[in-house]
Design a protein around this motif. Sequence first.
Motif, PDB file in Angstrom:
ATOM      1  N   ALA A   1     -14.710 -35.839   4.919  1.00 44.76           N
ATOM      2  CA  ALA A   1     -14.851 -36.311   6.294  1.00 44.76           C
ATOM      3  C   ALA A   1     -15.742 -37.526   6.455  1.00 44.76           C
ATOM      4  O   ALA A   1     -15.498 -38.354   7.346  1.00 44.76           O
ATOM      5  CB  ALA A   1     -15.387 -35.168   7.173  1.00 44.76           C
ATOM      6  N   LEU A   2     -16.779 -37.676   5.610  1.00 46.39           N
ATOM      7  CA  LEU A   2     -17.731 -38.769   5.794  1.00 46.39           C
ATOM      8  C   LEU A   2     -18.524 -38.967   4.513  1.00 46.39           C
ATOM      9  O   LEU A   2     -18.496 -38.115   3.622  1.00 46.39           O
ATOM     10  CB  LEU A   2     -18.671 -38.478   6.967  1.00 46.39           C
ATOM     11  CG  LEU A   2     -19.737 -37.391   6.840  1.00 46.39           C
ATOM     12  CD1 LEU A   2     -20.743 -37.509   7.983  1.00 46.39           C
ATOM     13  CD2 LEU A   2     -19.142 -36.005   6.870  1.00 46.39           C
ATOM     14  N   PRO A   3     -19.250 -40.094   4.384  1.00 50.76           N
ATOM     15  CA  PRO A   3     -20.042 -40.328   3.178  1.00 50.76           C
ATOM     16  C   PRO A   3     -21.133 -39.265   3.020  1.00 50.76           C
ATOM     17  O   PRO A   3     -21.843 -38.950   3.969  1.00 50.76           O
ATOM     18  CB  PRO A   3     -20.650 -41.713   3.406  1.00 50.76           C
ATOM     19  CG  PRO A   3     -19.784 -42.353   4.435  1.00 50.76           C
ATOM     20  CD  PRO A   3     -19.295 -41.249   5.306  1.00 50.76           C
ATOM     21  N   VAL A   4     -21.240 -38.733   1.800  1.00 49.12           N
ATOM     22  CA  VAL A   4     -22.211 -37.676   1.519  1.00 49.12           C
ATOM     23  C   VAL A   4     -23.137 -38.130   0.391  1.00 49.12           C
ATOM     24  O   VAL A   4     -22.688 -38.686  -0.612  1.00 49.12           O
ATOM     25  CB  VAL A   4     -21.512 -36.359   1.120  1.00 49.12           C
ATOM     26  CG1 VAL A   4     -22.538 -35.289   0.768  1.00 49.12           C
ATOM     27  CG2 VAL A   4     -20.613 -35.867   2.246  1.00 49.12           C
ATOM     28  N   SER A   5     -24.435 -37.889   0.565  1.00 52.04           N
ATOM     29  CA  SER A   5     -25.431 -38.203  -0.464  1.00 52.04           C
ATOM     30  C   SER A   5     -26.167 -36.921  -0.830  1.00 52.04           C
ATOM     31  O   SER A   5     -27.025 -36.456  -0.060  1.00 52.04           O
ATOM     32  CB  SER A   5     -26.426 -39.253   0.047  1.00 52.04           C
ATOM     33  OG  SER A   5     -25.785 -40.469   0.331  1.00 52.04           O
ATOM     34  N   PRO A   6     -25.824 -36.310  -1.966  1.00 55.50           N
ATOM     35  CA  PRO A   6     -26.514 -35.076  -2.365  1.00 55.50           C
ATOM     36  C   PRO A   6     -27.951 -35.370  -2.804  1.00 55.50           C
ATOM     37  O   PRO A   6     -28.219 -36.365  -3.482  1.00 55.50           O
ATOM     38  CB  PRO A   6     -25.676 -34.568  -3.552  1.00 55.50           C
ATOM     39  CG  PRO A   6     -24.390 -35.345  -3.509  1.00 55.50           C
ATOM     40  CD  PRO A   6     -24.732 -36.657  -2.881  1.00 55.50           C
ATOM     41  N   VAL A   7     -28.870 -34.525  -2.389  1.00 56.23           N
ATOM     42  CA  VAL A   7     -30.272 -34.598  -2.786  1.00 56.23           C
ATOM     43  C   VAL A   7     -30.642 -33.271  -3.431  1.00 56.23           C
ATOM     44  O   VAL A   7     -30.532 -32.217  -2.798  1.00 56.23           O
ATOM     45  CB  VAL A   7     -31.184 -34.893  -1.583  1.00 56.23           C
ATOM     46  CG1 VAL A   7     -32.650 -34.816  -1.988  1.00 56.23           C
ATOM     47  CG2 VAL A   7     -30.868 -36.267  -0.999  1.00 56.23           C
ATOM     48  N   ALA A   8     -31.063 -33.318  -4.676  1.00 58.42           N
ATOM     49  CA  ALA A   8     -31.299 -32.098  -5.441  1.00 58.42           C
ATOM     50  C   ALA A   8     -32.524 -31.336  -4.941  1.00 58.42           C
ATOM     51  O   ALA A   8     -33.475 -31.919  -4.394  1.00 58.42           O
ATOM     52  CB  ALA A   8     -31.474 -32.437  -6.921  1.00 58.42           C
ATOM     53  N   HIS A   9     -32.489 -30.034  -5.151  1.00 56.78           N
ATOM     54  CA  HIS A   9     -33.626 -29.163  -4.836  1.00 56.78           C
ATOM     55  C   HIS A   9     -34.699 -29.365  -5.910  1.00 56.78           C
ATOM     56  O   HIS A   9     -34.424 -29.264  -7.102  1.00 56.78           O
ATOM     57  CB  HIS A   9     -33.166 -27.702  -4.805  1.00 56.78           C
ATOM     58  CG  HIS A   9     -34.069 -26.792  -4.046  1.00 56.78           C
ATOM     59  ND1 HIS A   9     -35.429 -26.690  -4.292  1.00 56.78           N
ATOM     60  CD2 HIS A   9     -33.813 -25.933  -3.011  1.00 56.78           C
ATOM     61  CE1 HIS A   9     -35.961 -25.806  -3.464  1.00 56.78           C
ATOM     62  NE2 HIS A   9     -35.012 -25.342  -2.671  1.00 56.78           N
ATOM     63  N   LEU A  10     -35.931 -29.643  -5.479  1.00 55.62           N
ATOM     64  CA  LEU A  10     -37.005 -29.872  -6.441  1.00 55.62           C
ATOM     65  C   LEU A  10     -37.637 -28.578  -6.939  1.00 55.62           C
ATOM     66  O   LEU A  10     -38.447 -28.603  -7.867  1.00 55.62           O
ATOM     67  CB  LEU A  10     -38.100 -30.742  -5.815  1.00 55.62           C
ATOM     68  CG  LEU A  10     -37.716 -32.172  -5.417  1.00 55.62           C
ATOM     69  CD1 LEU A  10     -38.945 -32.915  -4.900  1.00 55.62           C
ATOM     70  CD2 LEU A  10     -37.072 -32.918  -6.573  1.00 55.62           C
ATOM     71  N   GLY A  11     -37.265 -27.463  -6.317  1.00 55.53           N
ATOM     72  CA  GLY A  11     -37.884 -26.204  -6.698  1.00 55.53           C
ATOM     73  C   GLY A  11     -39.137 -25.893  -5.912  1.00 55.53           C
ATOM     74  O   GLY A  11     -39.732 -24.820  -6.067  1.00 55.53           O
ATOM     75  N   HIS A  12     -39.560 -26.817  -5.046  1.00 60.20           N
ATOM     76  CA  HIS A  12     -40.735 -26.618  -4.199  1.00 60.20           C
ATOM     77  C   HIS A  12     -40.645 -27.605  -3.044  1.00 60.20           C
ATOM     78  O   HIS A  12     -39.825 -28.525  -3.051  1.00 60.20           O
ATOM     79  CB  HIS A  12     -42.036 -26.851  -4.992  1.00 60.20           C
ATOM     80  CG  HIS A  12     -42.158 -28.236  -5.549  1.00 60.20           C
ATOM     81  ND1 HIS A  12     -41.636 -28.597  -6.772  1.00 60.20           N
ATOM     82  CD2 HIS A  12     -42.713 -29.385  -5.034  1.00 60.20           C
ATOM     83  CE1 HIS A  12     -41.874 -29.875  -7.002  1.00 60.20           C
ATOM     84  NE2 HIS A  12     -42.510 -30.379  -5.968  1.00 60.20           N
ATOM     85  N   ASP A  13     -41.482 -27.387  -2.030  1.00 61.69           N
ATOM     86  CA  ASP A  13     -41.502 -28.313  -0.895  1.00 61.69           C
ATOM     87  C   ASP A  13     -42.110 -29.646  -1.328  1.00 61.69           C
ATOM     88  O   ASP A  13     -43.230 -29.680  -1.843  1.00 61.69           O
ATOM     89  CB  ASP A  13     -42.334 -27.726   0.248  1.00 61.69           C
ATOM     90  CG  ASP A  13     -41.640 -26.557   0.927  1.00 61.69           C
ATOM     91  OD1 ASP A  13     -40.405 -26.486   0.841  1.00 61.69           O
ATOM     92  OD2 ASP A  13     -42.341 -25.721   1.532  1.00 61.69           O
ATOM     93  N   PRO A  14     -41.382 -30.738  -1.125  1.00 61.85           N
ATOM     94  CA  PRO A  14     -41.917 -32.049  -1.527  1.00 61.85           C
ATOM     95  C   PRO A  14     -43.178 -32.398  -0.738  1.00 61.85           C
ATOM     96  O   PRO A  14     -43.229 -32.239   0.481  1.00 61.85           O
ATOM     97  CB  PRO A  14     -40.777 -33.018  -1.184  1.00 61.85           C
ATOM     98  CG  PRO A  14     -39.553 -32.162  -1.115  1.00 61.85           C
ATOM     99  CD  PRO A  14     -40.018 -30.842  -0.592  1.00 61.85           C
ATOM    100  N   ARG A  15     -44.184 -32.864  -1.440  1.00 56.90           N
ATOM    101  CA  ARG A  15     -45.432 -33.277  -0.825  1.00 56.90           C
ATOM    102  C   ARG A  15     -45.956 -34.513  -1.545  1.00 56.90           C
ATOM    103  O   ARG A  15     -46.149 -34.491  -2.761  1.00 56.90           O
ATOM    104  CB  ARG A  15     -46.491 -32.164  -0.905  1.00 56.90           C
ATOM    105  CG  ARG A  15     -46.234 -30.969   0.003  1.00 56.90           C
ATOM    106  CD  ARG A  15     -46.405 -31.380   1.477  1.00 56.90           C
ATOM    107  NE  ARG A  15     -46.209 -30.247   2.388  1.00 56.90           N
ATOM    108  CZ  ARG A  15     -45.047 -29.907   2.916  1.00 56.90           C
ATOM    109  NH1 ARG A  15     -43.952 -30.612   2.597  1.00 56.90           N
ATOM    110  NH2 ARG A  15     -44.956 -28.892   3.749  1.00 56.90           N
ATOM    111  N   GLY A  16     -46.167 -35.590  -0.818  1.00 57.18           N
ATOM    112  CA  GLY A  16     -46.740 -36.785  -1.385  1.00 57.18           C
ATOM    113  C   GLY A  16     -45.710 -37.749  -1.942  1.00 57.18           C
ATOM    114  O   GLY A  16     -44.512 -37.458  -2.047  1.00 57.18           O
TER     115      GLY A  16
END
Length: 384
Positions: free
Chosen positions: A268-283
Amino acid sequence: MRTILITGPGGSGRTTVAAATALRAAGEGTPTLVVGADRTDTLGAALGAATGPEPTRITPNLTAWRPDAAARFREDLTAFQTRAANVLDLLGASRLDAEELTPLPGAEELSLLRAVRDAALSERHELLVVDLPPTPRALDLLALPEELRRYLRRLLPPERQAARALRPVLGRLAGVPMPADWLYETAARWDVELAAVEAVLGDRRTAVRLVAEPGPAGADAVRTARLGLALRGLPTETLIANRVLPEAVPLHGLLAQQRKALAEWTDALPVSPVAHLGHDPRGADDLAALAVPGVNTGHPPVEWPVVDRTAEDGVLVWHVPLPGAIRDDLDLVRRGDEVVITVGGFRRIVALPSALRRCTVAGAALRDGELRLRFAPDPQLWPR
């Protein structure tokens, strides 16, 4: 200035994606301002530096800002009381002190819109990234300028200002006081401010990035968001599929849901997958590890073209893109030179293009995510 509006369902990681998008653009040399809408400093938590009501320099090319809605509300209402002093005194009303004022519902939304306007008009940055509220609130927020301007024009039509000299006479004839000049001046100022916000939202360099986790709930949220944005004429530049799990994870049910959602979105539209880092990103380091897409120079605007088919079918066809719309949820009403479109819980009153105002409605059809309104020229209004 290029403006990117970022939203998504609650908990989808939209603030983190907004911070990562701004940080990447700044790292590539683009002077960037990221604006947050949350009361709590979720934006600062993601960036690893506190943000507040004054713009904060995060890196040489990145500034973060969280507007103070309460302070802006107090300033506006205090100014309004000053302008309306005569009316308040006539009514015997006591004024409110700034210290006792608390924001009313909608004050935060208006504060954020004005911050977006101010930031977009500034020449200090080349990119504005806006961390909007969760999708349902964001869609209401984006509809607010147009709706408020409509209300203002109906309640205080600008053309009535021309009859200033007649107001005392009219007031005596009607037996009621006529609106004072300050009221029209205030309405005119609000109209200008709201028009400036609309100009930012309607700029071809403004686009929306949706953020959602690939799964059943995310898929439903994306369908709803795309429909609401399309009705407002806002292009969805890309969909950030956030927290994508690697195929090696032994969670077969979740992976199957993820694959299904990604396949549906990619069609349906352009998709950009962003991987799970295994934790909440900080910094900065964590944000840099998120593969958010870079910022391009622009996006094609959403077009609502009118196609002349009078030679073939005797009608003009107005094409209105409504991706994901369902015929049973669609309702159309023509009212004078406007059409009221209600679909999927969203509603918008749109002025007809000038050519269609001289036509009668000949039918409508919803096909392939597009509403096609057919108009037949009125022979009494069209020249031979």
